[in-house]
Design a protein around this motif. Structure first.
Motif, PDB file in Angstrom:
ATOM      1  N   GLY A  46      -2.218   6.288   2.078  1.00  0.00           N
ATOM      2  CA  GLY A  46      -3.493   6.137   3.259  1.00  0.00           C
ATOM      3  C   GLY A  46      -3.100   5.579   4.237  1.00  0.00           C
ATOM      4  O   GLY A  46      -1.662   5.359   4.526  1.00  0.00           O
ATOM      5  N   LYS A  68      -9.538  -5.833   2.476  1.00  0.00           N
ATOM      6  CA  LYS A  68     -10.203  -4.627   1.311  1.00  0.00           C
ATOM      7  C   LYS A  68     -10.017  -3.850   0.094  1.00  0.00           C
ATOM      8  O   LYS A  68      -9.122  -4.338  -0.378  1.00  0.00           O
ATOM      9  N   LYS A  69     -10.458  -2.923   0.270  1.00  0.00           N
ATOM     10  CA  LYS A  69     -10.995  -2.429  -1.413  1.00  0.00           C
ATOM     11  C   LYS A  69      -9.956  -1.206  -1.176  1.00  0.00           C
ATOM     12  O   LYS A  69     -10.062  -0.120  -0.619  1.00  0.00           O
ATOM     13  N   LYS A  70      -8.862  -1.415  -2.144  1.00  0.00           N
ATOM     14  CA  LYS A  70      -8.316   0.012  -2.550  1.00  0.00           C
ATOM     15  C   LYS A  70      -8.176   0.245  -3.965  1.00  0.00           C
ATOM     16  O   LYS A  70      -7.910  -0.721  -4.378  1.00  0.00           O
ATOM     17  N   LYS A  71      -7.911   1.510  -4.942  1.00  0.00           N
ATOM     18  CA  LYS A  71      -7.937   1.708  -5.606  1.00  0.00           C
ATOM     19  C   LYS A  71      -6.347   0.965  -6.350  1.00  0.00           C
ATOM     20  O   LYS A  71      -5.380   1.386  -5.351  1.00  0.00           O
ATOM     21  N   SER A 131       1.196  -1.196  -0.372  1.00  0.00           N
ATOM     22  CA  SER A 131      -0.277  -0.038  -0.069  1.00  0.00           C
ATOM     23  C   SER A 131       0.495   1.437  -0.311  1.00  0.00           C
ATOM     24  O   SER A 131       1.526   1.432   0.843  1.00  0.00           O
ATOM     25  N   ARG A 138       0.087   2.710   4.567  1.00  0.00           N
ATOM     26  CA  ARG A 138       0.813   2.588   3.333  1.00  0.00           C
ATOM     27  C   ARG A 138       2.018   1.823   4.588  1.00  0.00           C
ATOM     28  O   ARG A 138       2.412   2.052   5.403  1.00  0.00           O
ATOM     29  N   HIS A 160      -3.017   3.101  -5.746  1.00  0.00           N
ATOM     30  CA  HIS A 160      -2.450   3.031  -4.310  1.00  0.00           C
ATOM     31  C   HIS A 160      -2.030   2.144  -4.610  1.00  0.00           C
ATOM     32  O   HIS A 160      -1.352   1.974  -2.747  1.00  0.00           O
ATOM     33  N   CYS A 161      -1.184   1.484  -4.497  1.00  0.00           N
ATOM     34  CA  CYS A 161      -0.975  -0.360  -4.685  1.00  0.00           C
ATOM     35  C   CYS A 161       0.223  -0.144  -5.721  1.00  0.00           C
ATOM     36  O   CYS A 161       0.194   0.143  -6.437  1.00  0.00           O
TER      37      CYS A 161
END
Length: 135
Positions: A47, A78-81, A44, A50, A84-85
């Motif tokens: 956020g 977890k949902k993440k764009k 990550s 991180r 952002h990874c």
């Protein structure tokens, strides 16, 4: 240059961070196909989480479902764009097969992350050092 698309190959955390500083996070894109992301270990980059490692268990319309088998279990990822990874390690065939067959367990994810963590430890330390130096 208004935006940057990274499409495969290795991009160091330092280089990605530099481009984000120059262009802004909304203008730097890492693009993988949906099948390439499943089973991949990612870090990550944005956020409150991180620097945390996750495994991609689903990819739907650019929104990743991430699990670590501990804080974020397979039943509640977890949902993440995607933006952002950052890729930390490639997936293994056995893990991808288990995820796609929906037979993956939290224990399998924890074991995979333990193996990937040692390989990614240096990357994580560099990111933390960089963020504390800016801070």
């Amino acid at each position: 240059l208004k935006s940057l698309c990274h499409t495969g190959g290795y991009c160091s955390p330092e280089l990605k961070e530099a481009w984000i500083e120059i262009l802004g996070a909304k203008n730097v894109y890492e693009i993988y196909s949906m099948t390439e992301m499943i089973g991949m270990t990612v870090i990550s980059t944005y956020g409150h989480d991180r620097g945390r490692l996750y495994i991609v268990v689903d990819d739907e319309n650019g929104l990743l479902s991430l699990s670590d088998g501990k804080r974020r279990r397979i039943c509640r990822p977890k949902k993440k764009k995607r933006i952002h990874c950052m890729k930390a390690a490639d997936s293994t065939a056995s893990l991808v097969t288990a995820i796609k067959a929906e037979t993956v367990t939290d224990k399998m994810l924890r074991r995979a992350l333990t193996e990937d963590r040692s390989a990614s430890e240096e990357t994580l330390l560099c990111e933390r050092r960089d963020s504390s130096a800016k801070g």
